[in-house]
Scaffold this motif. Structure first.
Motif, mmCIF file in Angstrom:
data_model
loop_
_atom_site.group_PDB
_atom_site.id
_atom_site.type_symbol
_atom_site.label_atom_id
_atom_site.label_comp_id
_atom_site.label_asym_id
_atom_site.label_seq_id
_atom_site.Cartn_x
_atom_site.Cartn_y
_atom_site.Cartn_z
ATOM 1 N N LEU A 91 5.934 12.146 19.707
ATOM 2 C CA LEU A 91 4.753 11.294 19.579
ATOM 3 C C LEU A 91 4.021 11.479 18.261
ATOM 4 O O LEU A 91 3.209 10.634 17.876
ATOM 5 C CB LEU A 91 3.790 11.574 20.745
ATOM 6 C CG LEU A 91 4.291 11.187 22.135
ATOM 7 C CD1 LEU A 91 3.316 11.672 23.199
ATOM 8 C CD2 LEU A 91 4.489 9.678 22.238
ATOM 9 N N CYS A 92 4.279 12.598 17.577
ATOM 10 C CA CYS A 92 3.610 12.892 16.309
ATOM 11 C C CYS A 92 4.568 12.684 15.143
ATOM 12 O O CYS A 92 5.775 12.907 15.268
ATOM 13 C CB CYS A 92 3.089 14.332 16.280
ATOM 14 S SG CYS A 92 1.832 14.681 17.519
ATOM 15 N N ASN A 93 4.039 12.282 14.042
ATOM 16 C CA ASN A 93 4.848 12.078 12.836
ATOM 17 C C ASN A 93 4.837 13.368 12.007
ATOM 18 O O ASN A 93 4.109 13.488 11.017
ATOM 19 C CB ASN A 93 4.315 10.902 12.028
ATOM 20 C CG ASN A 93 5.230 10.547 10.873
ATOM 21 O OD1 ASN A 93 6.404 10.907 10.855
ATOM 22 N ND2 ASN A 93 4.690 9.830 9.900
ATOM 23 N N VAL A 94 5.638 14.343 12.418
ATOM 24 C CA VAL A 94 5.667 15.644 11.743
ATOM 25 C C VAL A 94 6.359 15.506 10.393
ATOM 26 O O VAL A 94 7.486 15.030 10.309
ATOM 27 C CB VAL A 94 6.398 16.691 12.614
ATOM 28 C CG1 VAL A 94 6.424 18.040 11.908
ATOM 29 C CG2 VAL A 94 5.725 16.812 13.969
ATOM 30 N N ARG A 95 5.690 15.936 9.345
ATOM 31 C CA ARG A 95 6.225 15.819 7.990
ATOM 32 C C ARG A 95 6.865 17.110 7.480
ATOM 33 O O ARG A 95 7.715 17.085 6.596
ATOM 34 C CB ARG A 95 5.088 15.423 7.028
ATOM 35 C CG ARG A 95 4.480 14.069 7.317
ATOM 36 C CD ARG A 95 5.416 12.948 6.948
ATOM 37 N NE ARG A 95 4.830 11.628 7.149
ATOM 38 C CZ ARG A 95 5.449 10.495 6.844
ATOM 39 N NH1 ARG A 95 6.675 10.528 6.345
ATOM 40 N NH2 ARG A 95 4.867 9.329 7.069
#
Length: 317
Positions: free
Chosen positions: A200-204
């Motif tokens: 669900l998170c856009n981990v960079r």
């Protein structure tokens, strides 16, 4: 309907928990299956199977297909030499990552590694887990990836830990490592929830993150024994198993496995992992980038694992 997730290890202990959470959350799950007989637990669900192995590039091409994310849970945990672990824990990671990196658009990639990767010198297993993480760095410029390093993971379907936990519930607690060691633990459903929150998170950040159940500074054997005392409502006899006995048993098991031809869990390398003093995790870096927090502490996790009633509830309520 949510995005498509390609999953390996869906019939294993951790992978099955991840698969269930994905299906419950509305993701379209496409999972690798090496034998049709292993699919029974997901009968009647929306899970889509791709029959094949991690060694077959064509099957992996079909598995990844148009997936928005790839989650690699499959891993080898039994073996003697580095070669016993290398095929699954290193080569398969590299093969999957390169196929994923060739896609357009490129899917996100999540590797379920192990805290053992932090200490690769301890055992062939630990070394293979570190090498698996390093295999991802070869495609860093083309593939957004993350690795999760859980500590000991436990839960109702864990066949490796349940015998020891049941023995402790009966009132006997053999201490297999150092008395002064500290170690983290994690209930399997909390690990599965961490995977969901990663999706669900856009981990960079392209790195490995440690996970645990949030207990400050991990546990000692004394704290684990005390938890079982509270569960039982009476004394637990604990005793240190002499290193010499464990060493002899591990070497004998390795020798027998080499002769008969099975993959052992209990080996000299595993004993070095047991004796390591510090297996404490730090959730903070992961929690800074993902909206996740562990929900299950040790007593509740043990009750769920061993089929004991939760306070105020009956079993199965």
């Amino acid at each position: 309907m949510r995005d498509v997730v390609a999953l390996t290890g869906a019939t294993g202990f951790i992978g099955s928990a991840v698969a269930r959470r994905l299906i419950q959350g509305g993701w379209r799950v496409r999972a690798l299956l090496r034998s049709p007989s292993l699919a029974a637990r997901f009968a009647g669900t929306s899970l889509q199977w791709v029959l094949g192995t991690l060694e077959d590039p064509d099957c992996l091409e079909d598995l990844i297909g148009d997936a928005d994310a790839v989650i690699h849970c499959a891993g080898a945990v039994r073996g003697i030499t580095e070669a016993d672990f290398y095929r699954t824990n290193v080569e398969a990671v590299s093969r999957l990552a390169h196929i994923a990196a060739s896609r357009n658009p490129v899917p996100r990639f999540l590797l379920i590694s192990s805290l053992a990767a932090r200490e690769p010198e301890l055992s062939p297993y630990a070394a293979s887990k570190r090498m698996g993480e390093l295999a991802l760095t070869a495609v860093t410029d083309r593939l957004p990836w993350t690795a999760l390093r859980p500590p000991v993971v436990y839960g109702p379907e864990d066949r490796a830990m349940r015998p020891l936990l049941r023995l402790m519930l009966q009132g006997f607690a053999p201490i297999l490592g150092r008395k002064d060691a500290r170690f983290s633990l994690l209930y399997v459903e909390d690990l599965a929830e961490a995977v969901i929150q990663w999706l669900l998170c856009n981990v960079r950040e392209q790195r490995a993150f440690e996970l645990d159940d949030g207990h400050p500074n991990g546990y000692t054997w004394h704290e684990v024994v005390e938890t079982f005392r509270q569960l039982r409502g009476k004394r637990v006899v604990h005793f240190q198993v002499p290193e010499l006995i464990l060493d002899v048993a591990a070497r004998f098991n390795k020798m027998v496995a080499s002769v008969i031809g099975y993959m052992p869990m209990f080996t000299p390398g595993k004993m070095r992992e047991f004796r390591h003093q510090d297996w404490v995790c730090d959730n903070a870096p992961f929690c800074r980038v993902v909206n996740w927090a562990p929900a299950v502490r040790l007593e509740e996790g043990l009750r769920l694992t061993l089929g004991l009633p939760l306070p105020g509830r009956e079993v199965g309520a």
